[in-house]
Design a protein around this motif. Structure first.
Motif, PDB file in Angstrom:
ATOM      1  N   LEU A 214       1.005  -1.108  -0.019  1.00 32.66           N
ATOM      2  CA  LEU A 214      -0.077  -0.041   0.081  1.00 32.66           C
ATOM      3  C   LEU A 214       0.980   1.250  -0.057  1.00 32.66           C
ATOM      4  CD1 LEU A 214      -2.716   1.048   0.137  1.00 32.66           C
ATOM      5  CD2 LEU A 214      -2.868   0.906   2.397  1.00 32.66           C
ATOM      6  N   ASP A 215       0.953   1.878  -0.990  1.00 34.19           N
ATOM      7  CA  ASP A 215       1.681   3.200  -1.188  1.00 34.19           C
ATOM      8  C   ASP A 215       0.567   4.219  -1.713  1.00 34.19           C
ATOM      9  OD1 ASP A 215       4.416   2.582  -0.687  1.00 34.19           O
ATOM     10  OD2 ASP A 215       4.132   0.952  -2.193  1.00 34.19           O
ATOM     11  N   LEU A 216       0.195   5.154  -1.276  1.00 33.63           N
ATOM     12  CA  LEU A 216      -1.085   5.870  -1.428  1.00 33.63           C
ATOM     13  C   LEU A 216      -0.861   7.461  -0.849  1.00 33.63           C
ATOM     14  CD1 LEU A 216      -3.792   5.651  -2.836  1.00 33.63           C
ATOM     15  CD2 LEU A 216      -4.696   5.082  -0.372  1.00 33.63           C
ATOM     16  N   LEU A 217      -1.174   8.271  -1.720  1.00 31.69           N
ATOM     17  CA  LEU A 217      -1.219   9.593  -1.287  1.00 31.69           C
ATOM     18  C   LEU A 217      -2.887  10.196  -1.445  1.00 31.69           C
ATOM     19  CD1 LEU A 217       0.201  12.597  -0.863  1.00 31.69           C
ATOM     20  CD2 LEU A 217      -0.248  13.090  -3.410  1.00 31.69           C
ATOM     21  N   ILE A 218      -3.268  10.610  -0.222  1.00 33.19           N
ATOM     22  CA  ILE A 218      -4.581  11.163   0.149  1.00 33.19           C
ATOM     23  C   ILE A 218      -4.690  12.532   0.253  1.00 33.19           C
ATOM     24  CG2 ILE A 218      -6.642  10.267   1.532  1.00 33.19           C
ATOM     25  CD1 ILE A 218      -4.542   8.202   2.543  1.00 33.19           C
ATOM     26  N   VAL A 219      -5.639  13.008  -0.630  1.00 32.64           N
ATOM     27  CA  VAL A 219      -5.759  14.499  -0.512  1.00 32.64           C
ATOM     28  C   VAL A 219      -7.295  14.861  -0.772  1.00 32.64           C
ATOM     29  CG1 VAL A 219      -3.645  15.242  -1.360  1.00 32.64           C
ATOM     30  CG2 VAL A 219      -5.213  14.613  -3.018  1.00 32.64           C
TER      31      VAL A 219
ATOM     32  N   LYS B 255       7.063  18.435   4.381  1.00 33.00           N
ATOM     33  CA  LYS B 255       7.217  18.227   5.541  1.00 33.00           C
ATOM     34  C   LYS B 255       6.434  17.193   6.474  1.00 33.00           C
ATOM     35  CE  LYS B 255       8.003  20.648   9.905  1.00 33.00           C
ATOM     36  NZ  LYS B 255       8.145  21.903  10.593  1.00 33.00           N
ATOM     37  N   VAL B 256       7.044  16.325   7.303  1.00 31.92           N
ATOM     38  CA  VAL B 256       6.156  15.441   7.813  1.00 31.92           C
ATOM     39  C   VAL B 256       5.668  16.078   9.230  1.00 31.92           C
ATOM     40  CG1 VAL B 256       6.099  13.241   9.204  1.00 31.92           C
ATOM     41  CG2 VAL B 256       7.591  13.366   6.943  1.00 31.92           C
ATOM     42  N   LEU B 257       4.590  16.340   9.191  1.00 30.39           N
ATOM     43  CA  LEU B 257       3.833  16.833  10.627  1.00 30.39           C
ATOM     44  C   LEU B 257       3.787  15.755  11.680  1.00 30.39           C
ATOM     45  CD1 LEU B 257       1.468  19.385   9.085  1.00 30.39           C
ATOM     46  CD2 LEU B 257       3.665  19.758   9.870  1.00 30.39           C
ATOM     47  N   ALA B 258       3.387  14.385  11.265  1.00 34.87           N
ATOM     48  CA  ALA B 258       3.129  13.528  12.374  1.00 34.87           C
ATOM     49  C   ALA B 258       3.166  12.197  11.632  1.00 34.87           C
ATOM     50  CB  ALA B 258       1.794  13.573  12.896  1.00 34.87           C
ATOM     51  N   GLU B 259       3.417  11.023  12.311  1.00 40.43           N
ATOM     52  CA  GLU B 259       3.689   9.679  11.354  1.00 40.43           C
ATOM     53  C   GLU B 259       3.334   8.695  12.553  1.00 40.43           C
ATOM     54  OE1 GLU B 259       8.158   9.976  10.309  1.00 40.43           O
ATOM     55  OE2 GLU B 259       7.322   8.042   9.646  1.00 40.43           O
ATOM     56  N   ALA B 260       3.283   7.396  12.235  1.00 45.24           N
ATOM     57  CA  ALA B 260       2.993   6.223  13.055  1.00 45.24           C
ATOM     58  C   ALA B 260       3.218   5.038  12.042  1.00 45.24           C
ATOM     59  CB  ALA B 260       1.813   6.407  13.915  1.00 45.24           C
ATOM     60  N   SER B 261       3.441   3.969  12.875  1.00 42.60           N
ATOM     61  CA  SER B 261       3.221   2.599  12.089  1.00 42.60           C
ATOM     62  C   SER B 261       1.715   2.378  11.972  1.00 42.60           C
ATOM     63  CB  SER B 261       3.448   1.429  13.232  1.00 42.60           C
ATOM     64  OG  SER B 261       3.304   0.520  12.818  1.00 42.60           O
ATOM     65  N   LEU B 262       1.404   2.054  10.682  1.00 41.14           N
ATOM     66  CA  LEU B 262       0.060   1.579  10.398  1.00 41.14           C
ATOM     67  C   LEU B 262      -0.412   0.584  11.203  1.00 41.14           C
ATOM     68  CD1 LEU B 262      -2.816   2.217   8.971  1.00 41.14           C
ATOM     69  CD2 LEU B 262      -1.724   1.162   6.828  1.00 41.14           C
ATOM     70  N   GLU B 263       0.224  -0.546  11.193  1.00 43.15           N
ATOM     71  CA  GLU B 263       0.122  -1.730  11.901  1.00 43.15           C
ATOM     72  C   GLU B 263      -0.369  -1.217  13.501  1.00 43.15           C
ATOM     73  OE1 GLU B 263       1.530  -6.327  12.526  1.00 43.15           O
ATOM     74  OE2 GLU B 263       2.760  -5.021  11.077  1.00 43.15           O
TER      75      GLU B 263
ATOM     76  N   GLY C 206       5.378   2.099   2.903  1.00 47.82           N
ATOM     77  CA  GLY C 206       6.230   1.338   3.843  1.00 47.82           C
ATOM     78  C   GLY C 206       5.586   0.744   5.247  1.00 47.82           C
ATOM     79  N   GLY C 207       4.282   0.604   5.322  1.00 50.43           N
ATOM     80  CA  GLY C 207       3.668   0.157   6.488  1.00 50.43           C
ATOM     81  C   GLY C 207       3.391   1.531   7.660  1.00 50.43           C
ATOM     82  N   ARG C 208       3.655   2.852   6.934  1.00 53.12           N
ATOM     83  CA  ARG C 208       3.340   3.955   8.043  1.00 53.12           C
ATOM     84  C   ARG C 208       2.614   4.735   7.386  1.00 53.12           C
ATOM     85  NH1 ARG C 208       6.819   3.649  11.979  1.00 53.12           N
ATOM     86  NH2 ARG C 208       6.810   5.853  12.504  1.00 53.12           N
ATOM     87  N   ILE C 209       1.996   5.651   8.284  1.00 55.35           N
ATOM     88  CA  ILE C 209       0.888   6.653   7.890  1.00 55.35           C
ATOM     89  C   ILE C 209       1.539   7.959   8.262  1.00 55.35           C
ATOM     90  CG2 ILE C 209      -0.472   6.075  10.070  1.00 55.35           C
ATOM     91  CD1 ILE C 209      -2.822   6.931   8.243  1.00 55.35           C
ATOM     92  N   ARG C 210       1.320   8.804   7.307  1.00 53.77           N
ATOM     93  CA  ARG C 210       2.037  10.402   7.660  1.00 53.77           C
ATOM     94  C   ARG C 210       1.081  11.417   7.457  1.00 53.77           C
ATOM     95  NH1 ARG C 210       6.523   7.550   4.747  1.00 53.77           N
ATOM     96  NH2 ARG C 210       8.157   6.962   6.238  1.00 53.77           N
ATOM     97  N   LEU C 211       1.206  12.380   8.021  1.00 53.75           N
ATOM     98  CA  LEU C 211       0.540  13.728   7.846  1.00 53.75           C
ATOM     99  C   LEU C 211       1.521  14.616   7.167  1.00 53.75           C
ATOM    100  CD1 LEU C 211      -2.032  15.458   7.750  1.00 53.75           C
ATOM    101  CD2 LEU C 211      -1.215  16.393   9.847  1.00 53.75           C
ATOM    102  N   LEU C 212       1.403  15.196   6.034  1.00 56.92           N
ATOM    103  CA  LEU C 212       2.420  16.151   5.242  1.00 56.92           C
ATOM    104  C   LEU C 212       1.825  17.427   5.033  1.00 56.92           C
ATOM    105  CD1 LEU C 212       3.300  13.277   2.435  1.00 56.92           C
ATOM    106  CD2 LEU C 212       4.269  13.451   4.623  1.00 56.92           C
ATOM    107  N   ARG C 213       2.637  18.196   5.116  1.00 49.61           N
ATOM    108  CA  ARG C 213       2.451  19.607   4.393  1.00 49.61           C
ATOM    109  C   ARG C 213       3.209  20.141   3.298  1.00 49.61           C
ATOM    110  NH1 ARG C 213       4.099  23.702   8.320  1.00 49.61           N
ATOM    111  NH2 ARG C 213       5.949  24.572   6.920  1.00 49.61           N
TER     112      ARG C 213
END
Length: 371
Positions: free
Chosen positions: A37-42, A341-349, A323-330
């Motif tokens: 899963l490699d996905l950009l969500i806007v 810029k990564v504002l927040a991130e975490a392991s999706l699992e 890469g198994g992670r979810i990030r909030l970007l700006r």
């Protein structure tokens, strides 16, 4: 009067719950391996006709740069609703105004890595005839615009949890039941006023209380849903990272600057030093307010929000899963360069595990604030 806000919040929760129940029940899940899963969500571009009423125009460069980056990294693209401002504009005018943007999105579609969800301001795409009429701009032969998507995330075939992608307007009177009236008011009254005065209609600084209430309602639905999905939505224009309730957060750099400024005042520092310290301090406080940066993740982390692609300063926010992670970007970055810029991130699992267990735990890091 004290009970009025509580009654409004309860009504909003009830409306949103009914709308999301319907959208969720009408959507079949698809299985996908977490590492694939490699996905950009806007969401919430609100693209117009490139006039004074167009909220996307100032964000075009940031958004197109982000698309170029994620095309080269092989990501998929999910447009999560209100991509076009069709309460104000005809589809043909919007498509003609942004040929380069639609061409970039078409590259994702050509690779079979493109999905669309319709929102309240582009619910024209709920009609198959409208999609067919503008098929080329909506993904060509792969044009497929839905109300929602559900992805069952697996590892080696074993289920980890579910992601539910939806715009988030479901159930509310102004977005569904009375939307036909809203369209008339927006197109006949508000849009001409915007054009004349060049007022942005979707400023994220407007109606904080309503957006707070709506975020709370979506979080409440996700938390009580029997299947325990992680909801990823838009609509409110406010970035949210795995959080249901806001908590006031002042990042450490601001605290340091505040102390430094007070120390300079007590020491009788030169006016030039005081001026520089206070200028930087107030800039960063306003920056925090502008993005309403994610609070410390108090969970279950079952609700995420993309923010929007129509910020008044030209930046856009997005969610990325890779890469198994979810990030909030700006986009743009702090130097106003075309980089994320990564504002927040975490392991999706870990997110899926915490939500599945109903655990009230913290995840990842948010906006430089230790979790």
């Amino acid at each position: 009067m004290a009970g009025d806000p509580e009654r409004k919040a309860a009504k909003r929760r009830s409306q949103v719950a009914k709308g999301l129940d319907r959208a969720y029940g009408a959507t079949a899940p698809e299985r996908v391996e977490i590492d694939a899963l490699d996905l950009l969500i806007v969401s919430d571009h609100h693209r117009g006709a490139r006039d004074g009423a167009d909220d996307f125009r100032r964000c075009e460069r940031s958004y197109n740069a982000a698309l170029a980056h994620f095309l080269e990294t092989g990501h998929g693209l999910l447009l999560l609703g209100d991509t076009e401002e069709l309460w104000e504009c005809d589809p043909e005018d919007v498509i003609a105004a942004y040929p380069r943007t639609y061409a970039l999105e078409a590259e994702f579609a050509a690779r079979g890595r493109y999905r669309r969800v319709w929102g309240n301001h582009d619910d024209e795409w709920r009609h198959a005839r409208s999609v067919e009429r503008h098929r080329e701009a909506l993904g060509g032969d792969r044009a497929d615009v839905r109300e929602a998507f559900r992805l069952e995330i697996t590892r080696d075939g074993e289920p980890l949890g579910e992601l539910f992608f939806v715009h988030g307007h479901q159930g509310t009177d102004d977005a569904e039941r009375w939307s036909w009236i809203s369209r008339i008011v927006v197109r006949k009254i508000w849009r001409p006023l915007q054009r004349k005065l060049r007022i942005a209609s979707t400023s994220p600084a407007s109606d904080w209380d309503l957006r707070e209430m709506h975020d709370e309602a979506m979080f409440a639905w996700a938390r009580r849903a029997p299947t325990r999905p992680v909801v990823i939505a838009g609509h409110t224009h406010r970035p949210v990272f795995g959080v249901g309730r806001r908590a006031p957060v002042v990042p450490e750099p601001l605290e340091q600057l505040e102390r430094r400024y007070q120390e300079l005042r007590r020491a009788g520092a030169p006016a030039e030093e005081l001026c520089a310290a206070r200028t930087r301090l107030e800039y960063l406080y306003a920056e925090l307010r502008r993005y309403d940066r994610p609070a410390i993740p108090v969970v279950p982390p079952c609700y995420f929000n993309t923010g929007c692609c129509s910020f008044g300063d030209g930046d856009v926010t997005a969610l990325e899963i890779t890469g198994g992670r979810i990030r909030l970007l700006r986009w743009l970055d702090d130097e106003q360069q075309p980089a994320g810029k990564v504002l927040a991130e975490a392991s999706l699992e870990e997110v899926l595990g915490a939500v599945g267990a109903g655990a009230d735990v913290r995840i990842g890091e948010a906006a430089g604030v230790p979790a």
